[in-house]
Design an enzyme around this catalytic site. Sequence first.
Site, PDB file in Angstrom:
ATOM      1  N   HIS A  17       4.532  25.103  21.407  1.00  8.68           N
ATOM      2  CA  HIS A  17       5.076  25.174  22.776  1.00  8.68           C
ATOM      3  C   HIS A  17       4.042  24.777  23.615  1.00  8.68           C
ATOM      4  O   HIS A  17       3.113  25.476  23.706  1.00  8.68           O
ATOM      5  CB  HIS A  17       5.825  26.271  23.178  1.00  8.68           C
ATOM      6  CG  HIS A  17       6.550  25.965  24.452  1.00  8.68           C
ATOM      7  ND1 HIS A  17       6.357  27.006  25.415  1.00  8.68           N
ATOM      8  CD2 HIS A  17       7.453  25.089  25.029  1.00  8.68           C
ATOM      9  CE1 HIS A  17       7.146  26.790  26.423  1.00  8.68           C
ATOM     10  NE2 HIS A  17       7.842  25.651  26.322  1.00  8.68           N
ATOM     11  N   HIS A  61       3.263  20.630  32.834  1.00 10.94           N
ATOM     12  CA  HIS A  61       4.535  21.135  32.779  1.00 10.94           C
ATOM     13  C   HIS A  61       5.368  21.250  34.310  1.00 10.94           C
ATOM     14  O   HIS A  61       6.343  20.667  34.455  1.00 10.94           O
ATOM     15  CB  HIS A  61       4.482  22.627  32.231  1.00 10.94           C
ATOM     16  CG  HIS A  61       5.897  23.173  32.116  1.00 10.94           C
ATOM     17  ND1 HIS A  61       6.360  23.902  33.158  1.00 10.94           N
ATOM     18  CD2 HIS A  61       6.805  23.171  31.234  1.00 10.94           C
ATOM     19  CE1 HIS A  61       7.702  24.192  33.009  1.00 10.94           C
ATOM     20  NE2 HIS A  61       8.080  23.903  31.799  1.00 10.94           N
TER      21      HIS A  61
END
Length: 258
Positions: A17, A61
């Site tokens: 991730h 992100h």
Amino acid sequence: MTAPRLPLAFLQRPITHRALHGLDENCPENSRAAIRAAIAAGYGIEIDLQLSADGQAMVFHDDELDRLTDATGPVRARTAVELGTIALRHGDGECIPSFAEVLELVAGQVPLLIEIKDQDGAMGTNVGALEAAAIADLRDYQGDVALMSFNPNSMAEVARLAPHLARGLTTSAYDPLEWAPLSPARCDELRDIPDFERVSASFISHEASDVGCDRVRSLRAAGVPVLSWTLRTPAQEAEIAGLVDNVTFENYLSAFGA
């Protein structure tokens, strides 16, 4: 339109991730160091894309720079060159990478799962620029890739621009308390994954705590690959092992499927 098949590589090794971050203090999320660490460990890689002011896909992100850097304000307010000079916290001098730079670094060595962050703000139809930038960078790339987004309109645009690329929906239980300021009505709409067929999705990546829901079970029973996010312990993996085809994990070393 027929959904392209998700490359088998995405089901053969666990997926890191935001790359393999968190185990080394100088290896922040979505950084070149985390990507190198994932490659060295033989894991797949998930990354996130945001758009620069001049229309370039950047690997980052958040919408805002504040959490991950000492800079402030929206990512979209800076050019790609400016973003490329902003140091990541705990990155030992590493700065925000462009998507093109990450593709050159990965170079097909491991599968790359690419999340296009919602640019509309409400999972609506104001999409297109980031999808086009990402697909332009992928034009000559030879490795295994798949694109996904929480915003189904993003994947509809990917289907239009690059129908041959595997695309999926990042999905969730959509608890309105966790998704504010997204409206409760929009949460209700998205919860049942109503756009799967419309965008000819190849797979879903679903919130790990909700993979036992009826809709996810039904899709998987129909042969749809189900990935899951985000696993943070081997115990969590064990709980969902029979319900998913792969995991996206962080802060430990996954042996899922071994």
